[in-house]
Design an enzyme around this catalytic site. Structure first.
Site, PDB file in Angstrom:
ATOM      1  N   PHE A  84     -77.658 -48.600 -69.675  1.00  0.00           N
ATOM      2  CA  PHE A  84     -77.010 -48.290 -70.946  1.00  0.00           C
ATOM      3  C   PHE A  84     -75.894 -47.270 -70.809  1.00  0.00           C
ATOM      4  O   PHE A  84     -74.981 -47.238 -71.633  1.00  0.00           O
ATOM      5  CB  PHE A  84     -78.047 -47.751 -71.944  1.00  0.00           C
ATOM      6  CG  PHE A  84     -78.494 -46.338 -71.656  1.00  0.00           C
ATOM      7  CD1 PHE A  84     -77.787 -45.252 -72.133  1.00  0.00           C
ATOM      8  CD2 PHE A  84     -79.630 -46.097 -70.901  1.00  0.00           C
ATOM      9  CE1 PHE A  84     -78.182 -43.945 -71.856  1.00  0.00           C
ATOM     10  CE2 PHE A  84     -80.042 -44.798 -70.626  1.00  0.00           C
ATOM     11  CZ  PHE A  84     -79.312 -43.727 -71.095  1.00  0.00           C
ATOM     12  N   LYS A 135     -77.518 -59.237 -66.879  1.00  0.00           N
ATOM     13  CA  LYS A 135     -78.503 -58.790 -67.852  1.00  0.00           C
ATOM     14  C   LYS A 135     -78.173 -57.343 -68.190  1.00  0.00           C
ATOM     15  O   LYS A 135     -78.585 -56.412 -67.504  1.00  0.00           O
ATOM     16  CB  LYS A 135     -79.915 -58.912 -67.270  1.00  0.00           C
ATOM     17  CG  LYS A 135     -81.046 -59.083 -68.307  1.00  0.00           C
ATOM     18  CD  LYS A 135     -81.220 -57.927 -69.264  1.00  0.00           C
ATOM     19  CE  LYS A 135     -81.812 -56.698 -68.624  1.00  0.00           C
ATOM     20  NZ  LYS A 135     -81.973 -55.574 -69.639  1.00  0.00           N
ATOM     21  N   GLU A 142     -80.154 -53.628 -73.293  1.00  0.00           N
ATOM     22  CA  GLU A 142     -80.326 -54.075 -74.675  1.00  0.00           C
ATOM     23  C   GLU A 142     -79.967 -52.977 -75.672  1.00  0.00           C
ATOM     24  O   GLU A 142     -79.911 -53.225 -76.882  1.00  0.00           O
ATOM     25  CB  GLU A 142     -81.754 -54.557 -74.905  1.00  0.00           C
ATOM     26  CG  GLU A 142     -82.846 -53.522 -74.739  1.00  0.00           C
ATOM     27  CD  GLU A 142     -83.326 -53.354 -73.312  1.00  0.00           C
ATOM     28  OE1 GLU A 142     -84.473 -52.898 -73.120  1.00  0.00           O
ATOM     29  OE2 GLU A 142     -82.557 -53.666 -72.366  1.00  0.00           O
ATOM     30  N   ARG A 143     -79.693 -51.767 -75.182  1.00  0.00           N
ATOM     31  CA  ARG A 143     -79.356 -50.670 -76.099  1.00  0.00           C
ATOM     32  C   ARG A 143     -77.894 -50.722 -76.552  1.00  0.00           C
ATOM     33  O   ARG A 143     -77.572 -50.280 -77.649  1.00  0.00           O
ATOM     34  CB  ARG A 143     -79.638 -49.325 -75.424  1.00  0.00           C
ATOM     35  CG  ARG A 143     -81.110 -49.126 -75.093  1.00  0.00           C
ATOM     36  CD  ARG A 143     -81.317 -47.850 -74.315  1.00  0.00           C
ATOM     37  NE  ARG A 143     -82.695 -47.720 -73.847  1.00  0.00           N
ATOM     38  CZ  ARG A 143     -83.120 -46.767 -73.036  1.00  0.00           C
ATOM     39  NH1 ARG A 143     -82.270 -45.851 -72.597  1.00  0.00           N
ATOM     40  NH2 ARG A 143     -84.381 -46.718 -72.639  1.00  0.00           N
ATOM     41  N   SER A 192     -83.168 -46.224 -63.559  1.00  0.00           N
ATOM     42  CA  SER A 192     -84.057 -45.151 -63.104  1.00  0.00           C
ATOM     43  C   SER A 192     -84.682 -45.508 -61.759  1.00  0.00           C
ATOM     44  O   SER A 192     -84.793 -46.683 -61.392  1.00  0.00           O
ATOM     45  CB  SER A 192     -85.164 -44.915 -64.137  1.00  0.00           C
ATOM     46  OG  SER A 192     -86.058 -46.017 -64.161  1.00  0.00           O
ATOM     47  N   CYS A 209     -75.419 -40.635 -63.969  1.00  0.00           N
ATOM     48  CA  CYS A 209     -76.153 -40.456 -62.717  1.00  0.00           C
ATOM     49  C   CYS A 209     -75.408 -39.528 -61.771  1.00  0.00           C
ATOM     50  O   CYS A 209     -75.972 -39.051 -60.799  1.00  0.00           O
ATOM     51  CB  CYS A 209     -76.414 -41.807 -62.050  1.00  0.00           C
ATOM     52  SG  CYS A 209     -74.924 -42.636 -61.476  1.00  0.00           S
ATOM     53  N   GLU A 254     -85.224 -35.812 -63.367  1.00  0.00           N
ATOM     54  CA  GLU A 254     -83.912 -36.108 -63.943  1.00  0.00           C
ATOM     55  C   GLU A 254     -84.023 -36.019 -65.464  1.00  0.00           C
ATOM     56  O   GLU A 254     -84.758 -36.788 -66.089  1.00  0.00           O
ATOM     57  CB  GLU A 254     -83.444 -37.514 -63.533  1.00  0.00           C
ATOM     58  CG  GLU A 254     -82.047 -37.841 -64.043  1.00  0.00           C
ATOM     59  CD  GLU A 254     -81.576 -39.216 -63.592  1.00  0.00           C
ATOM     60  OE1 GLU A 254     -80.362 -39.373 -63.388  1.00  0.00           O
ATOM     61  OE2 GLU A 254     -82.421 -40.122 -63.439  1.00  0.00           O
TER      62      GLU A 254
END
Length: 499
Positions: free
Chosen positions: A149, A173, A176-177, A226, A281, A384
């Protein structure tokens, strides 16, 4: 309520699973759309259609594929503001930051215009008597990209560009956010001349991810997210015989030496630590000043800069420093970790826990936080946080400082600020981290180099973009060829005497 779709065979297609996820406006907390979550059957159908389209696309010569990349560059630039507005509305980034997200992805597409050069094989003349040997780089077939996202334009473009330019079909893919920008990019690639079916955008959740990993037609998977999910996808994908590259979490340290320009270091820390609300990140989340004097001087400069940060919605103007985090759950996790830091004894120097924005009380805004006297055993150091939280860990020496970064389980990015060339060179050579900045706070390589972390930040042998991407999305075939050679003297009617 706006209902989003999948992108299959060059057109928007409604989902059939009956499952949906809400897409929020992070600034207000309101649901602005819903996105379908594909079933395994929908994913498998998209893969089968992509495989059919890939045959012709893979046989298209690299220069013609590169022309699609060239056209896409023009169209993305044309639609830059429209893409950035949609990205900001779903992710929460400021408008300039959203444009930067798109721009860094666009640079990889620009690099992919050079695909014909990158896809050239090798040739050896006369490897043996009358024998030639050559190698060729060929596409894998159908590949998949599973993207996060926090960069809804950049990372899909990092995956799509090299994969498509190499002649593959791609199943994307996205998160979805914030799924709208990847769908818009699919429309752009169609307009640029990409054949229908070569790029399929399938929205979904874990069911779609597992379907990708289990589908035997999918030859390779690229993932960013993640570390626990990266490890899961890498392990399951490799076990299924796929080529897999996965990039996970980070805890990026910036070492500040006593001879560093403190004003430069403080400005770098504020931008790298709080930009995009810390949802990067490559964000610097740990500052490691060397020596008490360095730590005190840095802290003195950081506090007013952090307290002056302007937090607000992207619609408030280009002078907003950062916006909301992506979901209410993300906000809750950040604040929970802040509480943990206080409980475990860190000094909360700048406290953003009570932050509230008038008119946007239901938005997912998190105020800036600064901790000092953080120690390596604390949760805020080990985990994190992915939010606007900067931790100061004081080190007594350079060796202690570099040891902190080297001992941490994550190895994505790091930086050192110093005027000492010897220290900088030693740091660059010794550090066991994939991307290094010297007086540069966020060392994200440009498109013609590769991006990738070490340790638990990266799984797989090849990195994103740059030459590694074309190696990842192709495989080498080597041909040994022998043809009759020499002068033909015509028919002989008697036995030839032995020479």
């Amino acid at each position: 309520m706006r209902e989003l779709s999948h992108w299959i065979d060059g057109q928007h297609v409604a989902g059939t699973s009956g499952r949906f996820a809400d897409v929020f406006n992070p600034a207000t907390g309101e649901v602005q759309a819903r996105v379908p979550l594909a079933s395994k059957e929908e994913l498998d159908d998209a893969v089968a259609r992509a495989a059919a389209a890939q045959m012709k696309w893979g046989a298209t010569n690299p220069q013609r594929r590169a022309r699609v990349m060239m056209a896409a560059v023009h169209l993305i630039n044309r639609d830059m503001d429209k893409l950035a507005e949609k990205l900001s509305s779903e992710h929460g980034k400021t408008f300039p930051d959203a444009k930067g997200d798109i721009q860094r992805g666009l640079e990889v597409i620009e690099y992919c215009i050079g695909a014909p050069q990158l896809l050239k094989g090798e040739f050896t003349d006369s490897a043996g008597p009358g024998i030639d040997m050559y190698s060729m780089r060929q596409p894998l077939g159908v590949v998949a990209g599973i993207t996060p996202f926090n960069f809804p334009a950049m990372i899909p473009l990092w995956k799509m560009g090299p994969a498509l330019a190499s002649g593959n079909a791609m199943i994307l893919k996205p998160s979805e956010r914030d799924p709208s920008v990847p769908l818009m990019l699919a429309e752009i690639f169609k307009e640029a001349g990409l054949p229908d079916g070569v790029l399929q955008v399938v929205n979904g959740d874990k069911e779609s991810v597992d379907a990708i990993l289990d589908n035997e037609v999918v030859q390779a998977v690229g993932f960013v997210g993640s570390t626990p999910i990266a490890h899961y996808i890498y392990s399951r994908g490799c076990a299924a015989g796929k080529r897999v590259q996965c990039f996970g979490g980070a805890k990026n340290h910036m070492i500040i030496m006593p001879d560093a320009d403190m004003d430069l270091a403080a400005d770098a820390l504020v931008g790298a630590g709080y930009g995009a609300a810390g949802e990067r990140c490559m964000a610097i989340s740990v500052a490691v000043p060397v020596g008490e004097g360095t730590a005190d001087a840095l802290r003195e400069r950081l506090i007013p800069k952090i307290e002056a940060l302007k937090v607000g919605p992207w619609t408030a103007g280009d002078d907003v420093d950062y916006g909301p985090v992506v979901t209410a759950a993300a906000k809750e996790n950040i604040l929970r970790l802040v509480e943990t830091g206080v409980e475990q004894g860190a000094e909360l120097v700048v406290d953003g826990r009570g932050f509230s924005l008038q008119g946007y009380e239901n938005g997912f805004f998190v105020g800036p936080h600064l901790f000092d006297h953080v120690t390596p055993d604390m949760d805020i150091y080990r985990k994190e946080i992915f939010g606007p939280v900067l931790s100061m860990v004081r080190a007594a020496s350079y060796e202690e400082a570099i040891g902190l970064a080297m001992d941490h389980e994550y190895g994505n990015g790091t930086a050192i600020f110093t005027r000492d060339g010897d220290a900088a060179r030693d740091f660059a050579h010794r550090i066991n981290i994939g991307m290094v900045g010297i007086n540069v706070p966020i060392p994200v390589p440009l498109a013609y180099h590769t991006f990738g972390g070490w340790k638990k930040s990266g799984f797989g042998d090849l990195n994103q973009h740059g030459p590694d991407a074309f190696k990842f999305y192709t495989r080498t075939k080597t041909v040994t060829s022998r043809w009759p050679s020499g002068i033909k003297e015509g028919a002989a009617f008697n036995f030839k005497a032995m020479d």
